[in-house]
Design a protein around this motif. Sequence first.
Motif, PDB file in Angstrom:
ATOM      1  N   GLY A 283      28.046  32.222  37.414  1.00  0.00           N
ATOM      2  CA  GLY A 283      28.900  32.961  38.349  1.00  0.00           C
ATOM      3  C   GLY A 283      30.296  33.102  37.785  1.00  0.00           C
ATOM      4  N   HIS A 284      30.644  34.314  37.356  1.00  0.00           N
ATOM      5  CA  HIS A 284      31.932  34.593  36.716  1.00  0.00           C
ATOM      6  C   HIS A 284      33.052  34.507  37.746  1.00  0.00           C
ATOM      7  N   ARG A 285      33.866  33.455  37.639  1.00  0.00           N
ATOM      8  CA  ARG A 285      34.926  33.197  38.616  1.00  0.00           C
ATOM      9  C   ARG A 285      34.344  33.072  40.027  1.00  0.00           C
ATOM     10  N   GLY A 286      33.114  32.628  40.090  1.00  0.00           N
ATOM     11  CA  GLY A 286      32.379  32.549  41.347  1.00  0.00           C
ATOM     12  C   GLY A 286      31.436  33.725  41.457  1.00  0.00           C
ATOM     13  N   ALA A 287      31.583  34.480  42.525  1.00  0.00           N
ATOM     14  CA  ALA A 287      30.862  35.747  42.683  1.00  0.00           C
ATOM     15  C   ALA A 287      31.929  36.811  42.871  1.00  0.00           C
ATOM     16  N   ALA A 288      32.610  37.159  41.775  1.00  0.00           N
ATOM     17  CA  ALA A 288      33.791  38.018  41.862  1.00  0.00           C
ATOM     18  C   ALA A 288      33.479  39.418  42.353  1.00  0.00           C
ATOM     19  N   GLY A 289      32.208  39.806  42.305  1.00  0.00           N
ATOM     20  CA  GLY A 289      31.849  41.114  42.828  1.00  0.00           C
ATOM     21  C   GLY A 289      31.854  41.190  44.339  1.00  0.00           C
ATOM     22  N   TRP A 290      31.788  40.023  45.001  1.00  0.00           N
ATOM     23  CA  TRP A 290      31.646  39.997  46.453  1.00  0.00           C
ATOM     24  C   TRP A 290      32.780  39.289  47.187  1.00  0.00           C
ATOM     25  N   ARG A 291      33.577  38.508  46.476  1.00  0.00           N
ATOM     26  CA  ARG A 291      34.680  37.779  47.090  1.00  0.00           C
ATOM     27  C   ARG A 291      35.858  37.742  46.112  1.00  0.00           C
ATOM     28  N   PRO A 292      37.099  37.614  46.585  1.00  0.00           N
ATOM     29  CA  PRO A 292      38.212  37.421  45.651  1.00  0.00           C
ATOM     30  C   PRO A 292      37.917  36.247  44.714  1.00  0.00           C
ATOM     31  N   GLU A 293      38.160  36.455  43.441  1.00  0.00           N
ATOM     32  CA  GLU A 293      37.741  35.505  42.414  1.00  0.00           C
ATOM     33  C   GLU A 293      38.441  34.161  42.531  1.00  0.00           C
ATOM     34  N   HIS A 294      37.746  33.146  42.033  1.00  0.00           N
ATOM     35  CA  HIS A 294      38.281  31.787  41.973  1.00  0.00           C
ATOM     36  C   HIS A 294      38.638  31.231  43.343  1.00  0.00           C
ATOM     37  N   THR A 295      37.893  31.595  44.357  1.00  0.00           N
ATOM     38  CA  THR A 295      38.077  31.027  45.694  1.00  0.00           C
ATOM     39  C   THR A 295      36.847  30.210  46.058  1.00  0.00           C
ATOM     40  N   ALA A 296      37.010  29.330  47.022  1.00  0.00           N
ATOM     41  CA  ALA A 296      35.879  28.508  47.453  1.00  0.00           C
ATOM     42  C   ALA A 296      34.729  29.371  47.940  1.00  0.00           C
ATOM     43  N   SER A 297      35.037  30.463  48.630  1.00  0.00           N
ATOM     44  CA  SER A 297      33.959  31.324  49.126  1.00  0.00           C
ATOM     45  C   SER A 297      33.260  32.051  47.989  1.00  0.00           C
ATOM     46  N   ALA A 298      33.983  32.400  46.930  1.00  0.00           N
ATOM     47  CA  ALA A 298      33.357  33.053  45.779  1.00  0.00           C
ATOM     48  C   ALA A 298      32.408  32.096  45.069  1.00  0.00           C
ATOM     49  N   TYR A 299      32.837  30.855  44.876  1.00  0.00           N
ATOM     50  CA  TYR A 299      31.971  29.873  44.221  1.00  0.00           C
ATOM     51  C   TYR A 299      30.757  29.551  45.088  1.00  0.00           C
ATOM     52  N   THR A 300      30.975  29.413  46.378  1.00  0.00           N
ATOM     53  CA  THR A 300      29.873  29.091  47.285  1.00  0.00           C
ATOM     54  C   THR A 300      28.865  30.230  47.341  1.00  0.00           C
ATOM     55  N   PHE A 301      29.358  31.464  47.421  1.00  0.00           N
ATOM     56  CA  PHE A 301      28.462  32.620  47.417  1.00  0.00           C
ATOM     57  C   PHE A 301      27.611  32.613  46.151  1.00  0.00           C
ATOM     58  N   ALA A 302      28.244  32.321  45.013  1.00  0.00           N
ATOM     59  CA  ALA A 302      27.522  32.334  43.742  1.00  0.00           C
ATOM     60  C   ALA A 302      26.365  31.346  43.750  1.00  0.00           C
ATOM     61  N   VAL A 303      26.617  30.141  44.223  1.00  0.00           N
ATOM     62  CA  VAL A 303      25.575  29.124  44.220  1.00  0.00           C
ATOM     63  C   VAL A 303      24.469  29.485  45.207  1.00  0.00           C
ATOM     64  N   ARG A 304      24.831  29.946  46.377  1.00  0.00           N
ATOM     65  CA  ARG A 304      23.825  30.332  47.368  1.00  0.00           C
ATOM     66  C   ARG A 304      22.955  31.473  46.846  1.00  0.00           C
TER      67      ARG A 304
END
Length: 353
Positions: free
Chosen positions: A42-63
């Motif tokens: 997950g590049h900076r989390g899920a940068a396509g769906w949430r502002p990058e490098h945020t807890a929600s971006a990382y969580t979205f990526a893992v889910r």
Amino acid sequence: MAFQHPRRRSILLATAAVSAAAAAPAAASEPQGGRRGPLVIGHRGAAGWRPEHTASAYTFAVRAGADWIEPDLVPTKDHVLVVRHENEISGTTDVARHPEFAGRRTTKTVDGRAVTGWFTEDFTLAELRTLRAVERLPLVRNRNTVFDGRERIMTFQEVVDLARALSKEYGRRIAVFPETKHPTYFRSVGLPLEPELIRLVRRNRLTARDCVIQSFEPSSLREVAAARLGLPLWQALGTSGGPYGHPVTYEEMRRPTGLREIASYAGWIGPDKSSLVPPLTLLEDAHAAGLKVGAYTFRAENQYLPAEYRKGTAPNDFGDAFAEYAFHFGRGVDAVVTDFPDLAAIARDALRS
């Protein structure tokens, strides 16, 4: 079947992927191999769906199915490692809306380039905590701007804590994949990244299954290697020029002799995906040198796709991202770094069907 706009279709697929991931956690993955097929990062989390490098971006990526999550590391004035794409933060935070920090806007030379804005190294962590993250590409990903102002800047320690919590929640090992950003520059201003990163790795007892460290600068990776942490290292490769402050070009590093040199201190290379398309032989040459290959950066929008995978002419509409994943998976890449880990996970699952 009624026509569905490419973006709408991708959003539906993304929702399905997240639901599937939550309902049936996958088997544990390993940074060095991946029994599930190519690793999804997950590049900076899920940068396509949430502002990058945020807890929600990382969580979205893992889910959605990511095996690793990527935090870019930069320091604060009080030498805390925080996660931002760059140390200049005017495009990723609301700092410009804070009149109390107006006087800190300045111009600096970073890696030989003049940059104007606000810089993490001029703020303490407490001061950065007063800022909120915003979408870095609002004209491309306007949908993400709805989340502007909702989340604060995270420390690397918080990303490690989140990865462990998500590992427990989803029953699989989630690795963190930190990148040392501008390490030569930060060394020059008295805020070296590597000692603090090494300290945090040891403090958290991170193993090869928990953490893989990347950098574009070989000197940064060699310093980490000298600490004997037992972690895999990943040499990122640009498409032009060379790593700042090093007497070598990326073209030279991509040659068989350069790859053998990389293999003396790292186990991975991370080239731009365009470097892996035949007749180029980088993928085969890297594997021959004993290196794993993780390609970057996969995105779904037409403007980031090769011409053959685009749909229509609107640059921000989604193209055939699945076809691009299928091509690179078929070629034998070991990992993909992606803004849309949900789509990569769906494409990976198709390999087994």
